[in-house]
Write a protein that holds these residues in place. Structure first.
Motif, PDB file in Angstrom:
ATOM      1  N   SER A  40       0.863  -1.179   0.000  1.00  0.00           N
ATOM      2  CA  SER A  40       0.000   0.000   0.000  1.00  0.00           C
ATOM      3  C   SER A  40       0.900   1.229   0.000  1.00  0.00           C
ATOM      4  O   SER A  40       2.113   1.128   0.198  1.00  0.00           O
ATOM      5  N   ALA A  41       0.313   2.393  -0.197  1.00  0.00           N
ATOM      6  CA  ALA A  41       1.100   3.627  -0.215  1.00  0.00           C
ATOM      7  C   ALA A  41       1.828   3.830   1.111  1.00  0.00           C
ATOM      8  O   ALA A  41       2.938   4.363   1.139  1.00  0.00           O
ATOM      9  N   SER A  42       1.238   3.373   2.211  1.00  0.00           N
ATOM     10  CA  SER A  42       1.882   3.556   3.519  1.00  0.00           C
ATOM     11  C   SER A  42       3.174   2.743   3.630  1.00  0.00           C
ATOM     12  O   SER A  42       4.060   3.104   4.406  1.00  0.00           O
ATOM     13  N   ASP A  43       3.294   1.653   2.861  1.00  0.00           N
ATOM     14  CA  ASP A  43       4.538   0.871   2.872  1.00  0.00           C
ATOM     15  C   ASP A  43       5.700   1.680   2.293  1.00  0.00           C
ATOM     16  O   ASP A  43       6.857   1.432   2.626  1.00  0.00           O
ATOM     17  N   ALA A  45       6.082   4.928   2.691  1.00  0.00           N
ATOM     18  CA  ALA A  45       6.435   6.025   3.600  1.00  0.00           C
ATOM     19  C   ALA A  45       7.700   5.672   4.364  1.00  0.00           C
ATOM     20  O   ALA A  45       7.857   4.573   4.870  1.00  0.00           O
ATOM     21  N   GLY A  46       8.615   6.599   4.404  1.00  0.00           N
ATOM     22  CA  GLY A  46       9.861   6.394   5.130  1.00  0.00           C
ATOM     23  C   GLY A  46      10.929   5.665   4.339  1.00  0.00           C
ATOM     24  O   GLY A  46      12.014   5.429   4.850  1.00  0.00           O
ATOM     25  N   SER A  47      10.623   5.307   3.102  1.00  0.00           N
ATOM     26  CA  SER A  47      11.624   4.638   2.267  1.00  0.00           C
ATOM     27  C   SER A  47      12.557   5.666   1.649  1.00  0.00           C
ATOM     28  O   SER A  47      12.113   6.701   1.148  1.00  0.00           O
ATOM     29  N   LEU A  72      -1.900   3.549  -6.501  1.00  0.00           N
ATOM     30  CA  LEU A  72      -1.065   4.430  -5.680  1.00  0.00           C
ATOM     31  C   LEU A  72      -1.440   5.891  -5.916  1.00  0.00           C
ATOM     32  O   LEU A  72      -1.644   6.307  -7.051  1.00  0.00           O
ATOM     33  N   THR A  76       3.367   9.694  -5.016  1.00  0.00           N
ATOM     34  CA  THR A  76       3.775   8.846  -3.893  1.00  0.00           C
ATOM     35  C   THR A  76       5.281   8.644  -3.877  1.00  0.00           C
ATOM     36  O   THR A  76       5.894   8.593  -2.816  1.00  0.00           O
TER      37      THR A  76
END
Length: 97
Positions: A40-43, A45-47, A72, A76
C-alpha cells in the motif's frame, strides 16, 4: 537508509531475486521485500530507496502488474530514488517445439 524492494512474482523466481537484493542491502542498510499485491502507499512512507522488480511479458509489464500501480496516489514516489529489475529468459528452441 531504509530500502524497500517491491516485486511481482507468479512462480517465485522474481521473489527469489528480490530476497537476494534485500540480503545484499541488509549488509549495509535496512531493507525489506514486499509483494506488489500486498503493498500500500503507507509501505512506501519512510523509504529512502524503492527497488521494483517483475518479469517481462512480451517486452512489457505483465497485465496483472499494471492496475496495481494505478492504485497508488499521485506523487507517492516523488523525491524517492527508484531502481528496477526484471526477470526474463530466452526460451531454448527445443522447448518451443
Amino acid at each position: 537508509m531504509n530500502a524497500l524492494v517491491v516485486y511481482f512474482s507468479a512462480f517465485g523466481n522474481t521473489r527469489q531475486v528480490a530476497e537476494a537484493v534485500v540480503q545484499m542491502l541488509e549488509s549495509v542498510e535496512s531493507a525489506r521485500a514486499i509483494a506488489l499485491d500486498e503493498m500500500s502507499a503507507s509501505d512506501l512512507a519512510g523509504s529512502d530507496l524503492v527497488i521494483m522488480g517483475c518479469p517481462t511479458h512480451r517486452m512489457n509489464l505483465p497485465e496483472a502488474v499494471r492496475p496495481l500501480f494505478g492504485h497508488l496516489p499521485k506523487r507517492t514516489l516523488r523525491g524517492i530514488p527508484v531502481a528496477a529489475f526484471d526477470t526474463s529468459y530466452k526460451m531454448s528452441a527445443w522447448l518451443t517445439r
